[in-house]
Design a protein around this motif. Structure first.
Motif, PDB file in Angstrom:
ATOM      1  N   GLY A 275      -6.927  -2.976  -1.325  1.00  0.00           N
ATOM      2  CA  GLY A 275      -5.596  -1.985  -1.341  1.00  0.00           C
ATOM      3  C   GLY A 275      -5.988  -0.519  -1.613  1.00  0.00           C
ATOM      4  N   THR A 276      -6.926  -0.282  -1.764  1.00  0.00           N
ATOM      5  CA  THR A 276      -7.272   1.270  -1.935  1.00  0.00           C
ATOM      6  C   THR A 276      -7.557   2.082  -0.919  1.00  0.00           C
ATOM      7  OG1 THR A 276      -9.649   0.745  -2.222  1.00  0.00           O
ATOM      8  CG2 THR A 276      -8.379   0.550  -4.434  1.00  0.00           C
ATOM      9  N   ILE A 277      -7.306   3.529  -0.751  1.00  0.00           N
ATOM     10  CA  ILE A 277      -7.474   4.278   0.170  1.00  0.00           C
ATOM     11  C   ILE A 277      -9.041   4.796   0.163  1.00  0.00           C
ATOM     12  CG2 ILE A 277      -7.175   6.548   1.052  1.00  0.00           C
ATOM     13  CD1 ILE A 277      -4.225   6.399  -0.228  1.00  0.00           C
ATOM     14  N   LYS A 278      -9.524   4.407   1.360  1.00  0.00           N
ATOM     15  CA  LYS A 278     -10.938   4.686   1.708  1.00  0.00           C
ATOM     16  C   LYS A 278     -11.105   6.421   2.004  1.00  0.00           C
ATOM     17  CE  LYS A 278     -13.167   1.516   3.737  1.00  0.00           C
ATOM     18  NZ  LYS A 278     -13.446   0.640   4.855  1.00  0.00           N
TER      19      LYS A 278
ATOM     20  N   TRP B 281      -7.404   2.232   4.701  1.00  0.00           N
ATOM     21  CA  TRP B 281      -7.242   1.215   3.468  1.00  0.00           C
ATOM     22  C   TRP B 281      -8.326   0.391   3.325  1.00  0.00           C
ATOM     23  CZ3 TRP B 281      -2.864   2.901   0.515  1.00  0.00           C
ATOM     24  CH2 TRP B 281      -2.039   3.715   1.421  1.00  0.00           C
TER      25      TRP B 281
ATOM     26  N   THR C  68      -8.731   9.768   4.021  1.00  0.00           N
ATOM     27  CA  THR C  68      -7.398  10.483   4.430  1.00  0.00           C
ATOM     28  C   THR C  68      -7.795  11.461   5.364  1.00  0.00           C
ATOM     29  OG1 THR C  68      -6.291   9.993   2.462  1.00  0.00           O
ATOM     30  CG2 THR C  68      -5.201  11.588   3.857  1.00  0.00           C
TER      31      THR C  68
ATOM     32  N   THR D 291     -10.818  -2.957   7.271  1.00  0.00           N
ATOM     33  CA  THR D 291      -9.948  -1.677   7.183  1.00  0.00           C
ATOM     34  C   THR D 291      -8.902  -1.728   7.955  1.00  0.00           C
ATOM     35  OG1 THR D 291     -12.395  -0.742   6.908  1.00  0.00           O
ATOM     36  CG2 THR D 291     -10.330   0.738   7.410  1.00  0.00           C
TER      37      THR D 291
ATOM     38  N   LEU E 163       0.959  -1.414   0.037  1.00  0.00           N
ATOM     39  CA  LEU E 163      -0.028  -0.221  -0.005  1.00  0.00           C
ATOM     40  C   LEU E 163       0.779   1.116  -0.059  1.00  0.00           C
ATOM     41  CD1 LEU E 163      -2.580  -1.096   2.500  1.00  0.00           C
ATOM     42  CD2 LEU E 163      -2.480  -1.767   0.262  1.00  0.00           C
TER      43      LEU E 163
ATOM     44  N   ARG F 278      -4.447   7.507   7.121  1.00  0.00           N
ATOM     45  CA  ARG F 278      -5.036   6.858   6.024  1.00  0.00           C
ATOM     46  C   ARG F 278      -5.781   5.602   6.417  1.00  0.00           C
ATOM     47  NH1 ARG F 278      -2.555   9.087   1.130  1.00  0.00           N
ATOM     48  NH2 ARG F 278      -0.936  10.731   2.107  1.00  0.00           N
TER      49      ARG F 278
END
Length: 845
Positions: A560-563, A555, A565, A542, A524, A553
């Protein structure tokens, strides 16, 4: 004094109870309730010791610590009060000769002296000293009318203050490098000053401010100075390898005698008894206090009992008792005649990592090499044991509470087993040692307790990489190694089902590993700096991460994507943790913040605590945090939401954060009380409030300036923006004048190479400098025989003071081939255009 002391204690408790003690907190010991931040319900520990001082009548002992000044009753050993308000801890304390006033000097970036009424415990006045460097020493004149303060670094000076009015009486300038010690002669006519690297003692005429004479001490490095009670002798001590005490004739400047103390390393602190016949010495690398016959130079008494180096010593006024403060977190009062212990004040060790037992009844903490167990219900310490040869960096309880894992800063990982809540034994028994040539930065048990993961930094010769090691808890054998991080692995965390391990490291990445196979599942990428902490949500979907880039952050573990920030932090985020129900996320920079996971809204922001790590009690009712102050704070998790930092930074209430808010804070600089300009709610308007407003400009997410990295360019920009607004009212003009003065203080008049820190060091150090003109900067490091070890090209730098860790030059202790440099003295040379300067430093393995 006794009557006033008791009144002081009662008033203090009343004040504290009105502010922070609720009936449900009544079970905690009294000293855990003193001067708590808003919202906290108890404090474990008292902050590490910097200096101690007896009151003139011997009834009180003041202890300067990293969280404030503690006052103890020397007869009952009771902690009477905690005096707080400085923003960087307290480095020095001094009683006035009549005992009615206690002066305290603030630590880094505080640079104020506070005068306290000893009888009532209230603040009489605050002196904004104007020193450009940290205050290193304070001393009352014998008649109590004058207070001297000395500072370090650029613009170092000795300033003499009128105690009654707080005004500046005189100033001694031109002291290159700084002042580390000040001492008035008993008649008040002479002030002695010293600086450690200069090796000279200067004697000043207090009336005229002129130099009377200099004593070249011959110490390899000078640590402390002190006049004898009759004023005829001045004692000086060595540091960093110089273990001598030298006694000088004040009238002639000649050496009268030299005592070879036998302390192990130096950094010797001293005190004379009342008639000057006995000298006490202690060293921060020696557990003993030694008493010397001044006339003959022979050792009279050896006092033992501390478990770590001694940082400060002080005789009682009648000479019968010696107080000594130590890195072991204790202040011991020893009977000089019998060398026996009269009283001990405990709890002053700087607490480090923390871990709740699964039942929430015990909190484990580390302090250097020591492990402590605390009763969470009362805030009292149950036991303290030495567990490692070097400092402990991480702790974790096993899920069943029978095992505590701890990781050392260098050397072996120890798993210490005990029934932690077995009151009959109350001990930690060493179960096994997992050997290896590495630093252990983080540890975590698998949910079933069979595997221990350790995040490490391999430090073998020729190797420098981060790894995660998985250990079989039952046998202590290595199961597998997870290799891929470049640099230290700061944090490891198992998913709730135990199938995945998350790791965050110095290489700015978060990695997810398959525990069964040891293979990398995903990497990540998104942080712009070290990842200091990782934590799974209770449902495992998460992952939260906090980093040096001042962001948190969230995730999606599956993709593996950012949910999300979170960007409200203003300094590096060192800890993140989900609440047991997963609805709240706690994160820490220098404050504790609680986030609503679903909406991303801030639910709570603490006042400044210097926090570095955070932990939920398993039942979710309590939050524990610890940090730079060396204490653990317990917070009631049922906290009311507070104002967000952005609203607090809107000082003038116009709905936006802009230059007017900055000017309003600058205009109120030094004011106290609950006012809008006190953005961080610490009780005083200061540079941190100024920076808090600047950090909120334009909804900055990261990279905002902090008190540690203010630059001339930044302040110049602030000033230019303010002037363009044509603010003509008196308050705004005052704020603009303050910015002009701030800019002047950040613009050096001469280029200089400053002392590295820490020193001695292992393995890394920061090398500060200041530039009076722009230049290309090169730093060269040499061994003691003149061989070049490393050359650092720092590029082109503008005018300014490069002192904080974000701005100073950094050396990792390695040569150009990446190999660690051996222990010993090194020299570093700074080249800035036509400027060259060299200083020495010491690598200590």
């Amino acid at each position: 004094m006794k009557i006033r002391t008791r009144l002081f204690f009662i008033l203090t408790l009343l004040m504290v109870s009105n502010l922070s003690i609720l009936p449900c907190f009544a079970q905690y010991a009294a000293h855990t309730q003193l001067s708590l931040p808003e919202g906290a319900k108890a404090r474990l520990g008292k902050g590490s010791i910097n200096e101690i001082a007896y009151s003139p009548d011997g009834s009180l002992l003041a202890v300067a610590s990293r969280i404030g000044t503690w006052l103890y009753d020397t007869e009952t050993s009771e902690a009477l009060a905690l005096l707080t308000g400085h923003t960087g801890g307290v480095t020095n304390v001094s009683f006035s000769p009549d005992g009615t006033i206690l002066a305290s000097a603030g630590g880094s970036f505080d640079r104020t002296v506070r005068l306290w009424d000893v009888g009532t415990g209230t603040l009489k006045s605050e002196i904004t000293t104007g020193h450009l460097g940290d205050i290193s020493s304070i001393s009352f004149s014998p008649d109590g009318t004058t207070l001297a303060s000395g500072s370090l670094g650029f613009g170092a000076a000795v300033r003499l203050w009128d105690v009654g009015t707080g005004t500046l009486k005189a100033e001694i300038k031109g002291l290159w490098g700084g002042i580390t010690n000040l001492s008035f002669s008993p008649d008040g006519m002479t002030l002695a000053s010293s600086w450690d690297w200069d090796m000279k003692v200067r004697l000043w005429d207090v009336g005229t401010g002129t130099l009377k004479s200099e004593i070249t001490t011959g110490h390899s490095e000078l640590y402390s100075i002190l006049f004898s009670p009759d004023g005829t002798t001045l004692a000086s001590t060595g540091a960093r390898g110089d273990t001598t005490v030298r006694l000088w004739d004040v009238g002639t400047g000649t050496l009268k005698s030299e005592i070879t103390t036998g302390h192990y390393w130096g950094n010797i602190t001293i005190a004379f008894n009342q008639d000057g016949s006995t000298l006490a010495s202690g060293s921060n690398d020696d557990w003993r206090v030694l008493l010397w016959d001044v006339a003959t130079g022979t050792r009279k008494v050896t006092i033992k009992g501390h478990l770590a180096g001694v940082v400060s010593v002080s005789f009682s006024p009648d000479g019968s008792t010696l107080a000594s403060g130590s890195f072991d977190g204790t202040v011991r009062l020893s009977n000089i005649a019998t060398s026996t212990l009269k009283a001990e004040f405990i709890g002053h060790a700087a607490l480090g990592n923390i871990s709740f037992s699964p039942d929430g009844a015990t909190l484990a903490s580390s302090s250097g090499r020591m492990l402590s167990l605390w009763d969470v219900a009362t805030g009292t310490r149950k036991t303290t044991l030495s567990g490692h040869l070097l400092g402990i960096r991480c702790l974790s309880f096993s899920p069943d509470g029978t095992i505590l894992a701890s990781g050392s800063s260098n050397g072996p990982l120890r798993i210490d087993t005990a029934r932690l809540w077995d009151v009959a034994t109350d001990t930690l028994k060493l179960k096994s040692t997992l050997e290896g040539d590495y630093w252990v930065s983080s540890v975590s048990f698998s949910p079933d307790g069979t595997i221990l993961a350790s995040g490490i930094w391999e430090t073998a010769v020729g190797v420098s990489e981060g790894k995660v090691r998985l250990w079989d808890v039952a046998t202590g054998t290595l199961k597998s190694e997870l290799i891929g991080h470049a640099g230290d692995v700061h944090s490891v965390s198992f998913s709730p089902d135990g199938t995945t391990l998350a790791s965050g490291g110095q290489d700015e990445t978060v990695r997810l590993w398959d525990v069964a196979t040891g293979t990398l599942k995903s990497e990540l990428i998104g942080h712009a700096g070290d990842v200091h902490s990782v934590s799974f949500s209770p449902d495992g979907t998460t992952l939260a991460s906090g980093g040096q880039d001042e962001t948190v952050r969230l995730w999606d573990v599956a993709t593996g994507t950012i949910k999300a920030t979170f960007t409200e932090h203003t300094t590096a985020v060192y800890s993140v943790l989900f609440s047991p129900d997963g609805t709240t996320l706690a994160s820490v920079d220098e404050r504790v913040r609680l986030w609503d996971v679903a909406t991303g809204a801030v639910k709570f922001t603490s006042t400044f605590t210097g926090a570095g790590r955070v932990l939920f009690k398993p039942d979710g009712s309590t939050l524990a945090s610890y940090g730079d102050g060396g204490t653990v704070l317990l917070w009631d998790f049922a906290l009311a939401p507070s104002e967000s930092p952005r609203l607090a930074a809107d000082v003038n209430g116009d709905g936006q954060v802009n230059i007017q808010d900055l000017v309003a804070v600058a205009a109120a600089f030094g004011e106290t009380g609950k006012i809008p300009a006190d953005v961080n709610s610490d009780g005083v308007v200061n540079i941190q409030d100024l920076v808090a407003v600047a950090a909120a400009f334009g909804k900055m997410a990261a990279g905002a300036p902090s008190a540690a990295n203010l630059s001339a360019e930044t302040v110049q920009q602030w000033l230019s923006d303010a002037k363009r607004l044509n603010l003509t009212d008196a308050i705004s003009q005052r704020g603009i004048r303050f910015l002009e003065q701030l800019l002047l203080g950040l613009t050096p008049k001469e280029t200089a190479l400053l002392a590295n820190y820490p020193n001695p060091f292992n393995p890394e150090t920061w090398i500060p400098y200041q530039l009076a003109s722009p230049a290309d900067i090169t730093l060269r490091i040499y061994t003691i025989d003149g061989s070049l070890v490393r050359m650092l090209s720092l590029g082109h730098k503008e005018v300014g003071i490069y002192q904080s860790r974000n701005r100073a030059a950094y050396w990792d202790g390695k040569n150009e081939f990446g190999e660690p440099v051996a222990s010993g003295v090194c020299f570093y040379t700074l080249t800035a255009g036509d400027f060259n300067a060299t200083r020495k430093m010491f690598i200590r393995k």
